[in-house]
Structures are given as structure tokens and as C-alpha cells.
Design a protein around this motif. Structure first.
Motif, mmCIF file in Angstrom:
data_model
loop_
_atom_site.group_PDB
_atom_site.id
_atom_site.type_symbol
_atom_site.label_atom_id
_atom_site.label_comp_id
_atom_site.label_asym_id
_atom_site.label_seq_id
_atom_site.Cartn_x
_atom_site.Cartn_y
_atom_site.Cartn_z
ATOM 1 N N UNK A 94 68.889 51.412 13.948
ATOM 2 C CA UNK A 94 69.743 50.265 14.272
ATOM 3 C C UNK A 94 68.919 49.096 14.791
ATOM 4 N N UNK A 95 69.353 47.903 14.500
ATOM 5 C CA UNK A 95 68.605 46.710 14.896
ATOM 6 C C UNK A 95 68.406 46.649 16.403
ATOM 7 N N UNK A 96 69.421 47.051 17.158
ATOM 8 C CA UNK A 96 69.306 47.000 18.619
ATOM 9 C C UNK A 96 68.249 47.967 19.128
ATOM 10 N N UNK A 97 68.173 49.152 18.502
ATOM 11 C CA UNK A 97 67.164 50.144 18.897
ATOM 12 C C UNK A 97 65.776 49.666 18.518
ATOM 13 N N UNK A 98 65.660 49.035 17.353
ATOM 14 C CA UNK A 98 64.368 48.497 16.904
ATOM 15 C C UNK A 98 63.836 47.473 17.918
ATOM 16 N N UNK A 99 64.700 46.599 18.377
ATOM 17 C CA UNK A 99 64.301 45.588 19.359
ATOM 18 C C UNK A 99 63.944 46.249 20.691
ATOM 19 N N UNK A 100 64.752 47.223 21.118
ATOM 20 C CA UNK A 100 64.506 47.888 22.403
ATOM 21 C C UNK A 100 63.157 48.604 22.400
ATOM 22 N N UNK A 101 62.837 49.275 21.303
ATOM 23 C CA UNK A 101 61.557 49.986 21.221
ATOM 24 C C UNK A 101 60.392 48.998 21.156
ATOM 25 N N UNK A 102 60.580 47.916 20.421
ATOM 26 C CA UNK A 102 59.521 46.914 20.330
ATOM 27 C C UNK A 102 59.236 46.275 21.673
ATOM 28 N N UNK A 103 60.293 45.929 22.399
ATOM 29 C CA UNK A 103 60.105 45.304 23.713
ATOM 30 C C UNK A 103 59.488 46.292 24.707
ATOM 31 N N UNK A 104 59.876 47.576 24.612
ATOM 32 C CA UNK A 104 59.276 48.589 25.489
ATOM 33 C C UNK A 104 57.790 48.748 25.196
ATOM 34 N N UNK A 105 57.425 48.629 23.920
ATOM 35 C CA UNK A 105 56.019 48.747 23.539
ATOM 36 C C UNK A 105 55.193 47.597 24.108
ATOM 37 N N UNK A 106 55.723 46.390 24.017
ATOM 38 C CA UNK A 106 55.011 45.234 24.575
ATOM 39 C C UNK A 106 54.941 45.354 26.092
ATOM 40 N N UNK A 107 56.004 45.872 26.693
ATOM 41 C CA UNK A 107 56.014 46.090 28.139
ATOM 42 C C UNK A 107 54.923 47.089 28.529
ATOM 43 N N UNK A 108 54.762 48.143 27.723
ATOM 44 C CA UNK A 108 53.714 49.132 27.994
ATOM 45 C C UNK A 108 52.332 48.498 27.897
ATOM 46 N N UNK A 109 52.121 47.661 26.881
ATOM 47 C CA UNK A 109 50.820 46.999 26.712
ATOM 48 C C UNK A 109 50.558 46.033 27.861
ATOM 49 N N UNK A 110 51.586 45.305 28.266
ATOM 50 C CA UNK A 110 51.417 44.340 29.351
ATOM 51 C C UNK A 110 51.068 45.021 30.668
ATOM 52 N N UNK A 111 51.545 46.253 30.847
ATOM 53 C CA UNK A 111 51.303 46.979 32.094
ATOM 54 C C UNK A 111 49.832 47.284 32.311
ATOM 55 N N UNK A 112 49.036 47.258 31.238
ATOM 56 C CA UNK A 112 47.599 47.545 31.382
ATOM 57 C C UNK A 112 46.753 46.338 30.970
ATOM 58 N N UNK A 113 47.374 45.149 30.950
ATOM 59 C CA UNK A 113 46.655 43.912 30.592
ATOM 60 C C UNK A 113 45.913 44.078 29.267
ATOM 61 N N UNK A 114 46.665 44.500 28.262
ATOM 62 C CA UNK A 114 46.071 44.838 26.972
ATOM 63 C C UNK A 114 45.630 43.599 26.204
ATOM 64 N N UNK A 115 44.648 43.790 25.329
ATOM 65 C CA UNK A 115 44.196 42.714 24.438
ATOM 66 C C UNK A 115 43.728 43.340 23.130
#
Length: 670
Positions: free
Chosen positions: A248-269
Motif C-alpha cells: 500500500x502507498x501509505x506503508x511504502x511511505x512509512x517504511x521509506x521515512x523510517x529508513x531515512x530516520x534510521x540513517x539520520x540517527x547515525x549521521x549517515x552519508x
């Protein structure tokens, strides 16, 4: 942008990076071991530096040798590819100390995600959903087992420092725990130099959905769609697709945002992949983050139209992300099938040998082949047995699947066992087409996926006989052209006999049996035609032309084209309906050893002894583990075929063994 980069890897990923670098006008440096002196990635590079013997721990895993090669050649940056040193924080730190850019995330990010247990702690603080499990520092076997019993079986043992399915075991009951823990620890120590484990609740029917993320050094972070990697064997992916179907589109967005949140938590580049388990109720849980480019990145490239390696290079050079999240577009559907040298019928046992014949599908805008090998190259025991990645695109999933199936029939390899037929069965299976996806797919549908290619034996043998007969004609004609008397009857292949039919007798081996075929030649205006008679009493008329290795055949009015490759006395025939093998049967000279091989356990392939698990002279039960050997980065346990005892081990831990070598002397119980 960089002027020169070194690729600290081998195989298809090294070739993949070089193609992008050359397109951008960047010079490339390859590193190679003794085994790869003539490898494709070495010939593609502008410069190449030898870094040691074939074993990876003496070459590709030696950070000091790789950095010395970069300094020697003046490379400004190092692209680690995947595997080897790609997620090694010490290597990343050493690059910085040598004033060389590491094309990947900063050291702190690698360290944060390099330990699966530490990563879970970070993700919990960032409020990213986690699978229930034990991620603590106490590694006593008793505590790990208690944790498993507390959360309830089945559980999954995972190497804290692991990846690629190494050091990972499913445990279904308490009586399996000790053996599986020891095996997972050994494999983890061998692969990553760390035997620490975490224990997680094993979800029985999850999908494996991962998100491609990219972050720059300016605070930007986005996700580039998702990939479904649920179809796996031994926790390693077999076929991947993008986007994940039925999401579902809503789940796709939720997983994508969670992934970026995970990357941001470790100052990813840089490029990274956040992997989730998606449960049947729509819940998703963080599994791990791979701080590198993934093997399956091409499917994301196919649906987004982006070159992810170029993004890596630009971000490592300090540039901002080329797109913002709202600008990312996903078009169509893509699949990637991993072409491996392995035997699916033998629990996906890796295979070694020469690529005696290699013909790939024609590459187009919708069909892509990423490979690091050529015809004549060897798949050795030292590295992962992946030969190539076959990637296809379609306007929708159905069209992409049709293209994948067709391309698999056009992927032709002879000289060693591959998984191509298995991949074809998988891609065309009804459950896969119906999107019945979860990580247990292969195990659940094993019978369906391992069925041999359909084909009438006599029909295929007729084509085999036609090839042999036309090849004899070709050889005879070549001999006649060189002869002083081209019309000599000694150049005839017509099987002429006075007052008898023009018959030739053929003995062909096919599917492990010898088949006798009588061929009567019939001359006509279009060339040679043969009436074939089988022992069953069936008859078949075949005719055709042979042009190089391409056979144009007419079998009782059914016309088709095949490519036939000869290798080591064996013939492989490839057509639109699949492939089959045959050989001309050798005459029985009476010299064969009627006794055959002994009953002692033998090495399934070339490898190295890891551990001896039985005491010499002690009684063991049937199916008891006797020894462990390692081959091509995987462990294999040799077990007792019956109750008995080991009277002698022929090899010790650390020693190399050849395939089919007797490993020990085993005395069955009287």
C-alpha cells in the motif's frame, strides 16, 4: 570530481564501478590476487596492482595492501564495492589517515551499524520498530539459549558483525540450539573475525523489504523506492524486484521515512540500505542497515533511471544530493536474478570449474547483464560463486517477469553446474507470479522449483543425433576439401552398404543412460535428412543445417534453432524450450573398476577443513556431525550415514581438500 579512483574489490561490482567511472572521465585502478591476474576487472582498469595470493584474507581483505596500491598509483579515492572491506570501519579510518577519500559513509556510521546488537540499541532510541530479541554483550551459551527459550522457538541466530547470510541459523527447537549456535559462531568468526551472536524471534512468514537510502554531507537524506528480496536460500537473496509488489502507498511511505530516520540517527552519508521484515499484518521491523551499495541495486536503477554509483561518487566528492524526495520517480517494474555456479538439487552446493561456454542474452534498454567473467574464466573455491546478475525491466510486473523468463532461456553456460534452470522454474512458477512472497518461499515450493526442464527424451535425442551426424558431415567435407581426391569414398558419411540401407549406429548418453539410435540417411534436394529409429520402436525424421555452433533443425515438421556447445566431451544444447546435455557413449573396454568408490564420506567440493566434531574410536549415531568444511564462504557439515565410529581423520583443521577426496575412515556399526 575525482580524477582517479581505486576499486578495492573484484568481479561484477568492480566492473560495474569502472563503467560509471569511465563514463564520467575518471581513471580507474584495479587490485587483484593471484587467482584474478587475468580477470575481466583487471583488463577493464586503466591500471592494476597485484596485492597477494588467492585467499581473500591474504589479498582483498588486507587494508594496508589496498591503501598502498592507492598511494602508489595516485588514486584520490577508494570505492570498496560490497563484501570484503566495504563495511570495515578500521579500513575507512585508515583511508582517512592516508588522506584518501573512502567512497562510503563515515567511520562512525559504519561502527554504529557494524554491530547488529549496537544497531538495535540505536534504532530503539530513534523509535524505529524492532524485532523482539536479545542483543546483549553477555555471550555465554547458556544465557543465549535461555533467551531463545524465553521468547519461544523458532528463533534466529545472527552474527553481530555479519551480513550476506553468514553466521545465521534458524533454530526450531531446544535440542538443535547448541549445534546451530556452535556452527553460527564458527562461520561468523571465519567470515568477520567476531563470533558474537544475537538471538531474535523468527517470524515464520515475513517478507524481506529493504529501502535504498542516500544522504549527503549537507544534511540531506532521501529514499529511492523499495525492493522486495523475500526469495532467499540460506538467508541469501536469489531474485529481487522493485518496487515491492502489493505494498500500500501509505506503508511504502512509512517504511521509506523510517529508513531515512534510521540513517539520520547515525549521521549517515552516501548510499545505504535499511532492511525490514514485513509481517503478514502489515507491521514492519528494522532488521539491519547495510552501509554500502547492495548487490541488488540495479533494480532500483532500472525503475528510477538513476546511476547509483554516480551518486556515490558525487556525494563522496562533496556534492549535494542530485534530487529531492518529491522529485524521485518510480516507473515500471524490474527484476534481478543472481546467476550462481551452484547445484540447487544438492542444497545449493557451490560449484567450481571453467566456464567452457558462455553466451549471455543480448543487452538492451530493458535487459542488462552485470558480470565480471568471460568464457574460459574459472570459478574458484576462493570467492563467492556468483557469475553474474541478470536484470530486466518492464512496464509492469507481468511484462518484466515474461522478459526475465525469456532472458533466462537465452543465458547459456556450460562447463559447470548453475542455477539457471532453477531460476527459470522460479520465475515461471504460479506462486511467484501470484506474489505469494515470504522468506520461506523456496523451502515451501522446493519440489516445484527443482523439477527438471520439461522435454521429450526421444525428441531431444533426435536433435542430438542430428547434430552429431551433421558435424560428421562437416568434418568429412573439410577433410575432402584438403584431399588430393575430394571424390574418394573414404570421405563419405552416408553409411553406404551393398544391398543394405544406408544406416549408421549412434550410442548417446543422456540423463545418465545410454541410448542406441539407428540413423538412415535420405538424400534430398535440400540436403541430408535422417530417419531415426529408437529401441522403443519409435521413429523420427530429422533434417537441418549446421552453421558454426547453431543448429537449424526440422524434427517431423517442427522447426527450431539451437546453440550447441562442446566442452570436455559433453555437448550442451540450448533452445527456446530449455537446455539439455548429451555425449557420445564411449566403448566399454572392460577396464572400468567394478568396485566403485568406497563408503567413506567424501568432500562435496574443493574446500578447507574447519573442525573435527567426533572423537576417533568413539561411537556415533546415524546423522551425527563428523566434521565441518568450508567452501566458497559457506560451511558444510559432514554427517554419519549410519551408526558407527570414526577410526581415522585424513585431514586436520586448516588443511585444504580436493572435491571427492575421502575425508575420514568410517566403520559402520555391525
Amino acid at each position: 570530481m575525482f580524477k582517479k579512483i581505486l576499486i578495492a574489490n573484484r568481479g561484477e561490482i568492480a566492473c560495474r564501478v569502472m563503467r560509471t567511472a569511465h563514463r564520467l572521465g575518471i581513471a580507474t585502478v584495479a587490485v587483484y590476487s593471484d587467482a584474478d591476474a587475468n580477470a575481466l576487472h583487471v583488463t577493464m582498469a586503466d591500471e592494476a596492482v597485484h596485492i597477494g595470493p588467492a585467499p581473500a584474507r591474504e589479498s582483498y581483505l588486507c587494508a594496508d595492501k589496498v591503501i598502498a596500491a592507492a598511494q602508489r598509483t595516485g588514486a584520490e579515492a577508494i570505492h570498496p564495492g560490497y563484501g570484503f572491506l566495504s563495511e570495515n570501519a578500521d579500513f575507512c579510518r585508515a583511508c582517512a589517515q592516508a588522506n584518501i577519500v573512502f567512497i562510503g559513509p563515515p567511520t562512525a556510521a559504519i561502527e554504529a551499524m557494524g554491530s547488529k546488537s549496537a544497531a538495535k540499541t540505536i534504532m530503539a532510541k530513534a523509535q524505529v520498530p524492532l524485532v523482539p530479541g536479545y542483543h546483549g554483550d553477555d555471550q555465554s551459551p547458556a544465557l543465549l539459549k535461555q533467551a531463545a527459550e524465553d521468547m519461544g522457538y523458532p528463533v534466529l541466530l545472527k552474527a553481530v558483525a555479519g551480513g550476506g547470510g553468514k553466521g545465521m541459523r534458524q533454530v526450531w527447537s531446544a535440542d538443535q540450539f547448541d549445534e546451530e549456535l556452535a556452527a553460527a559462531q564458527r562461520e561468523s568468526l571465519s567470515s568477520f573475525g567476531n563470533s558474537d551472536m544475537l538471538v531474535e524471534k523468527y517470524l515464520t512468514q515475513p517478507r524481506h523489504v529493504e529501502i535504498q537510502v542516500f544522504c549527503d554531507s549537507h544534511g540531506g537524506g532521501i529514499y529511492l523506492a523499495e525492493r522486495d528480496c523475500s526469495v532467499q536460500r540460506r538467508h541469501q537473496k536469489v531474485i529481487e524486484e522493485a518496487p515491492a509488489p502489493n505494498l500500500p502507498a501509505s506503508l511504502r511511505v512509512a517504511m521509506g521515512e523510517a529508513a531515512v530516520q534510521a540513517a539520520s540517527a547515525i549521521d549517515y552519508c552516501g548510499a545505504g540500505t535499511v532492511e525490514f521484515l514485513l509481517d503478514t499484518d502489515g507491521s514492519f521491523y528494522f532488521m539491519e542497515m547495510n552501509t554500502r551499495l547492495q548487490v541488488e541495486h540495479p533494480v532500483t536503477e532500472m525503475v528510477t533511471g538513476l546511476d547509483l554509483v554516480e551518486w556515490q561518487l558525487r556525494i563522496a566528492a562533496g556534492e549535494p544530493l542530485p534530487l529531492q524526495q518529491a522529485q524521485v520517480q518510480v516507473n515500471g517494474h524490474a527484476f534481478e536474478a543472481r546467476i550462481y555456479a551452484e547445484d540447487p538439487a544438492q542444497d545449493f552446493m557451490p560449484a567450481t570449474g571453467l566456464l567452457g561456454f558462455l553466451q549471455t542474452p543480448v543487452e538492451t534498454d530493458v535487459v542488462r547483464v552485470d558480470t565480471g567473467v568471460r568464457q574460459g574464466d574459472e570459478v574458484s573455491i576462493y570467492y563467492d560463486p556468483m557469475i553474474a546478475k541478470l536484470i530486466v525491466w518492464g512496464e509492469n510486473r507481468q511484462q518484466a517477469l515474461q522478459r526475465l523468463a525469456l532472458a533466462l532461456t537465452q543465458y547459456r553456460i556450460a562447463g559447470l553446474t548453475t542455477n539457471i534452470d532453477f531460476l527459470y522454474n522460479l520465475a515461471t512458477s504460479a506462486p511467484f507470479q501470484a506474489i505469494e512472497l515470504d522468506t520461506g518461499f523456496i523451502e515451501r515450493h522446493q519440489t516445484l522449483l527443482l523439477q527438471p526442464p520439461a522435454g521429450d527424451p526421444e525428441e531431444q535425442l533426435g536433435l542430438a543425433a542430428l547434430y552429431i551426424l551433421l558435424d560428421r558431415e562437416r568434418v568429412a567435407q573439410a577433410s575432402a576439401n584438403q584431399s588430393a581426391d575430394p571424390s574418394s569414398p573414404w570421405h563419405s558419411t552416408g553409411g553406404w552398404r551393398m544391398n543394405e540401407p544406408h544406416l549408421q549406429a549412434l550410442a548417446l548418453t543422456y540423463a545418465g543412460e545410454t541410448w542406441l539410435i539407428s540413423a538412415e540417411q535420405v538424400r534430398n534436394s535440400s540436403g541430408s535428412s535422417y530417419n531415426l529409429s529408437f529401441e522403443s520402436g519409435n521413429r523420427l525424421n530429422v533434417s537441418g543445417q549446421l552453421n558454426g555452433d547453431e543448429l537449424s533443425a526440422n524434427s517431423d515438421g517442427f522447426k527450431q534453432k539451437l546453440v550447441v556447445a562442446e566442452h570436455d566431451g559433453l555437448f550442451s544444447a540450448y533452445g527456446s524450450s530449455g537446455a539439455f546435455q548429451f555425449a557420445t557413449a564411449l566403448p566399454d573396454t572392460g577396464e572400468a573398476d567394478a568396485g566403485g568408490p568406497g563408503g567413506n564420506p567424501r568432500a562435496p567440493m574443493n574446500g578447507r577443513i574447519v573442525a573435527l566434531l567426533a572423537e576417533v574410536g568413539s561411537a556415533v549415531a546415524a546423522d551425527a556431525p563428523l566434521l565441518v568444511m568450508e567452501a566458497m564462504k559457506m560451511e558444510y557439515t559432514i554427517r554419519a550415514s549410519s551408526a558407527g565410529s570414526v577410526t581415522a581423520f585424513y585431514y586436520q583443521p586448516g588443511e585444504l581438500v580436493d572435491g571427492a577426496a575421502e575425508l575420514l575412515n568410517f566403520e559402520p556399526e555391525a
